[in-house]
Enzyme design. Structure first.
Site, PDB file in Angstrom:
ATOM      1  N   ILE A   1       3.630   3.784   1.532  1.00 29.00           N
ATOM      2  CA  ILE A   1       2.892   2.906   0.585  1.00 29.00           C
ATOM      3  C   ILE A   1       1.569   2.276   1.296  1.00 29.00           C
ATOM      4  CG2 ILE A   1       3.067   1.052  -0.865  1.00 29.00           C
ATOM      5  CD1 ILE A   1       6.222   1.439  -0.890  1.00 29.00           C
ATOM      6  N   GLY A   2       0.392   2.620   0.879  1.00 26.41           N
ATOM      7  CA  GLY A   2      -0.847   1.811   1.321  1.00 26.41           C
ATOM      8  C   GLY A   2      -1.275   0.781   0.614  1.00 26.41           C
TER       9      GLY A   2
ATOM     10  N   GLU B   1       9.125   0.009  -7.762  1.00 20.01           N
ATOM     11  CA  GLU B   1       9.659  -0.203  -6.430  1.00 20.01           C
ATOM     12  C   GLU B   1      10.624  -1.617  -6.420  1.00 20.01           C
ATOM     13  OE1 GLU B   1       7.675  -2.000  -2.231  1.00 20.01           O
ATOM     14  OE2 GLU B   1       6.484  -0.986  -4.036  1.00 20.01           O
TER      15      GLU B   1
END
Length: 384
Positions: free
Chosen positions: A131-132, A251
């Protein structure tokens, strides 16, 4: 003040009951040699072979269209598989992010070329994602992103730093949240998402972050005029904020938000079996009741996702109170049993306790800090 509804979760159909039994048998075989200490790593466990076995057995990409390697099962059936994985302490890290949020985001926003390139390989357990999102000095304030991607013909040139990227040193891709126009003062405007190949991106450097437990799963990603093909733009340029909010609903809502410390509860009950204590029985009963409530809330969110409802607010609630539950369990355990946490101990309980004590502080950060989540909840209640 407005009420926040949590619809009743779907009932367990015969298909769901059969799936749970079938999957438990699969896990029993796959995890037969995994120790309690290893099981306590839960979704920090990274095992490509296990992820490939999950894919081969049809347990990844469960809700996705068959044309992309999926199985067109329900969100609730997928929730059963996720829940059982976490409860059993399966090493899900190699497929976790890809299956949970990256794949669904690509289905929703990606081009046909991106879908064909990536989705079938995730469903087979062959591709791992990170996850960036997070950046230094901005915490969970994603709108403050400073990482910049400038279009230059057929490529974007990316400059900036991302932090806390789980398994970036192992993964194949990240979905990078960046700014394609404007400045951080523009907040939500001008943000976009790029699919970044972690193995083949010139100008990208990945550096390890070793956590309190001495483990390496976090990383910094440094982009210095890094070259990303323009064909890897996910969705539309400038729509990154709406896209990332959609991604965060996946998420924040799952059972990983209250089952990260479940192996400690298992070991605690095992130790207490040999002791007669009314106080301990009462405490374990209360913990179990809280766990049951959290499970019902999470299952409610799974039902909302199945019905294509916006579950962002409810997911934030599950994440917040789930983190409180997970982080509080080590203190409860230490009040009941006089045992020092020791990662090298022969005792399963002491080694599991040590692992949970070391990792628990981060659980109110991942997926959004407590302060950010409570701001979202306050707005949902109409008090902010």
């Amino acid at each position: 003040m407005s009420a926040i509804p949590f619809p009743a979760p779907p009932a367990d159909s015969d298909a769901v009951v059969a799936l749970r039994a079938e999957f438990r048998a699969f896990l029993a075989e796959q995890l037969k040699d995994r120790s309690p200490r290893q099981r306590s790593d839960n979704w920090y466990g990274y095992d490509r072979a296990f992820s490939r076995a999950m894919g081969q057995a049809g347990y990844l990409g469960m809700t996705w269209p068959k044309q992309y390697g999926g199985h067109e099962r329900t969100a609730f059936e997928r929730a059963v598989v996720v829940e059982e994985c976490l409860a059993a302490g399966a090493p899900v890290g190699a497929h976790w992010i890809a299956d949970r949020q990256s794949g669904p985001s690509i289905i929703k926003f990606g081009t046909e070329e991106q879908k064909q390139l990536i989705l079938p390989r995730i469903a087979k357990g062959e591709l791992s994602f990170g996850i960036g999102m997070s950046e230094p000095d901005s915490g969970s304030d994603l709108a403050a992103t400073r990482t910049k991607a400038v279009r230059d013909g057929d490529v974007y040139r990316v400059t900036g730093t991302k932090v806390w990227t789980s398994f970036a040193h192992e993964a194949d891709y990240v979905i990078l949240f960046c700014r394609t126009s404007g400045t951080p003062a523009d907040r939500h405007k001008g943000t976009s998402q790029l699919l970044v190949d972690l193995k083949n991106t010139p100008g990208l450097t990945i550096r390890p972050i070793i956590d309190l437990a001495g483990q390496h799963h976090f990383n910094e990603m440094h982009f210095e005029d890094a070259v990303v093909p323009a064909s890897m733009l996910l969705g539309e340029e400038g729509q990154g904020w709406d896209q990332v909010m959609s991604e965060l609903a996946f998420e924040r809502s799952g059972p990983e938000r209250f089952l990260s410390s479940i192996e400690l509860l298992v070991q605690l009950i095992e130790v207490l079996k040999t002791r007669q204590s009314d106080a301990a029985q009462i405490t374990v009963g209360r913990v179990t009741a809280r766990l049951a409530v959290l499970r019902r809330l999470s299952r409610s969110v799974a039902g909302m996702l199945q019905n294509h409802q916006d579950a962002g607010l409810q997911a934030s609630i599950v994440k917040d109170i789930g983190a409180l539950f997970e982080q509080g369990l080590p203190d409860i355990a230490r009040e009941l049993i006089d045992c020092e946490p020791d990662p090298r101990a022969a005792s399963a309980y002491a080694s599991v306790l040590a692992n949970i004590v070391h990792n628990a502080p981060s659980w109110s950060l991942r997926g959004g800090t407590r302060e950010i989540l409570r701001g979202i909840i306050a707005r949902g209640l109409g008090t902010r």
